[in-house]
Design a protein around this motif. Sequence first.
Motif: not given
Length: 674
Positions: A382-387, A526-532, A550-558
């Motif tokens: 997905g484009i959102e993950n790449a961004a 922002d994965p930090i914003n999402l997981i928190s 939370a699952e989306k946040a963990m996928n966004l973290f490098t």
Amino acid sequence: MTIPVPHFAGLGRPMLKGADGDPVATKTRKALAILGYVSRISDLNASREAVADLLWSSATGHRGMQSLRQALKQLKTAEEIAGLDVVKTQGGHIQIFAGSLPTDLAYLLDLLNTSDSPDFNTAIALWRGDYLTGFEDIDPVFTDWLLIERQRIRDEVMDATLKHLSGAVVAAATPGAEAAAHFLLHMDPAFEPAHRALIQIYLHRGQRERAEQQLRACERELKELDGVPEQETRDLLSVTARSSPSNAQLVLSRPQNPEFWQDPDGSDVTVVDHGSDNVIHFPKVSIVSSELARTAPNDGIYLREEIVSGLSAYRSFDLFQSDYFGDAEGPPPVLVQGDDGGNFLLRFQHNDRSGRVLIQFEDRAEGRIVFSEVVDLQEWDGIENAASHTIGRIYSHVTNKLRNPKNSSAFARWCQAEALMVEFDPKSDRKALQILEEISKRHSTFSMSYSGKALVNIKQLLHYRVEDRDSVLSWDEIMALCEHAVKLDPWQPINLRTHGWALIQSGLADEARRSFMQAIRLNSVDPINLISAAEGLAFAGEVELARSKAEKAMNLFTTVPRVFYEYYSLVFFASEDFETAAKIIERASYKSIVGLTTRVAALVCAGKDAEALDLLSRHSESLAKVIDQAGLGTGDPDEWGRRINFFQDPKTRASYDRGVQLVKRYFFGDRAAI
């Protein structure tokens, strides 16, 4: 000129040298990078996990640790060839024996700090370039660390040299002062204070023509950076400005936002405080994308828009659209100095042949390309993950650079406080509070300083023993801080999240849910914003939404910071998946009492009481330190138990309380009765 041969030359292109002075090769650059990193830590000791995360940040599972072991073997082989015994690895740590690794940097600093008249010819020979030159591309996380470390080293070397260029020394026009100024120009040909020093030295010697030549050299170097000499520099050669050259004085200190400092004649010089108003200077990012707009398919344009809107969502950048209508390559790298927050250029370009999008991020304050990546959207989910990947790299670079204590702008000070706040350490939190108090006094409308103070006080009430309770805010005062932050900026995600945590503690689950959901809407990249926020939603009872975010946040973290496994585990605990919660929390650390209690509660609720007791027994000594730091048992253990259980759903709250009670009984009850 005799220069001792260093075992590890980190200035310029690094190498390991044997006793005979010959370089010893290592199979990979990362093996040498381990030496470079550990040698810059104060106690010469780093955990294996920290080094693996730094140098193999994109590795999954145990692959980073496997790569680290291979690099350490390469390093040990090189040591044997060089006849050295430098690195010790045991107990999950990598350590350098003190005194076993002389370096060119250590010798240079010793030369500058211990001698009244250093041999600056030797210093010039030693300074062959920035620290670990050529190692900028081995890993993005290492690059971020390296850029900060390089600036710290430059500042340290320059400050040590400036001590040899006091007003009295320059007035004496000694050969040593001239050599010191030339060394500074060897490091940075555009360093204007060094040009000023040489101009004054030549004027004191009566060599006006040389002084004029030096001014022209200064103008030439600054012109390359689109700058001009300061009026102070030009005035040195003005006959009408001074009765004689000997009256010219030079201030070479670099004050960090003082109210005044000493002029060379001993008088106080007032500094105008331009930062005392409420204008916050954020990093400037100019966006160049004209070629993309003309040739890229919709997905490429959508990627650009996602990145730009994602950066905007942080509310920490000043963004400018700078479409360039000349050369298709856009403007060349150029230095732009004078911005407190930094000045950057973000380029987008579409490759017609490959169909990929080239993204380039340039630090204009250094005239350097920070990273350049070719994005193939077919390789991303997905484009959102790449961004989000690109946004994370940009945000990480900019904030890590601003975390250098030398930078005293308001937003830089916030970044420094934020870094301290995530350490879960009382001492770090006290430092963070000092910085946040300083910001709020100087910039009364900077909302994040108030939410930051609220967060620190929440941690102190929940996780630490506080000897002086009068110094800690009450829950009503914390709520007032949160409400003030939201009133100042209701579109800043951290303000909404902090308000949500205060509402949770006040038992206002519905209001907290709205705050956390609004924080997610404001910044969903922002994965930090999402997981928190997901953790907060789990506590408020919004379990399904919490799990998906939370699952989306963990996928966004490098690279996932360990503390966020604690947050992720709590989301699974809320969904009553205790087995998964217990497994995830294993990857977190035990720096907080919440992490310990969560693992115990997950094991107990999964029917693994014996394993929970075994955990407490095996780690009782280290866990006792966590308990002692939290102050469990020093006041009212029952009150602590109520405060640490954030879950609002009665059933989940009762489940978590089983872990709370076991922790209390084990450390402060009758163990024999357990």
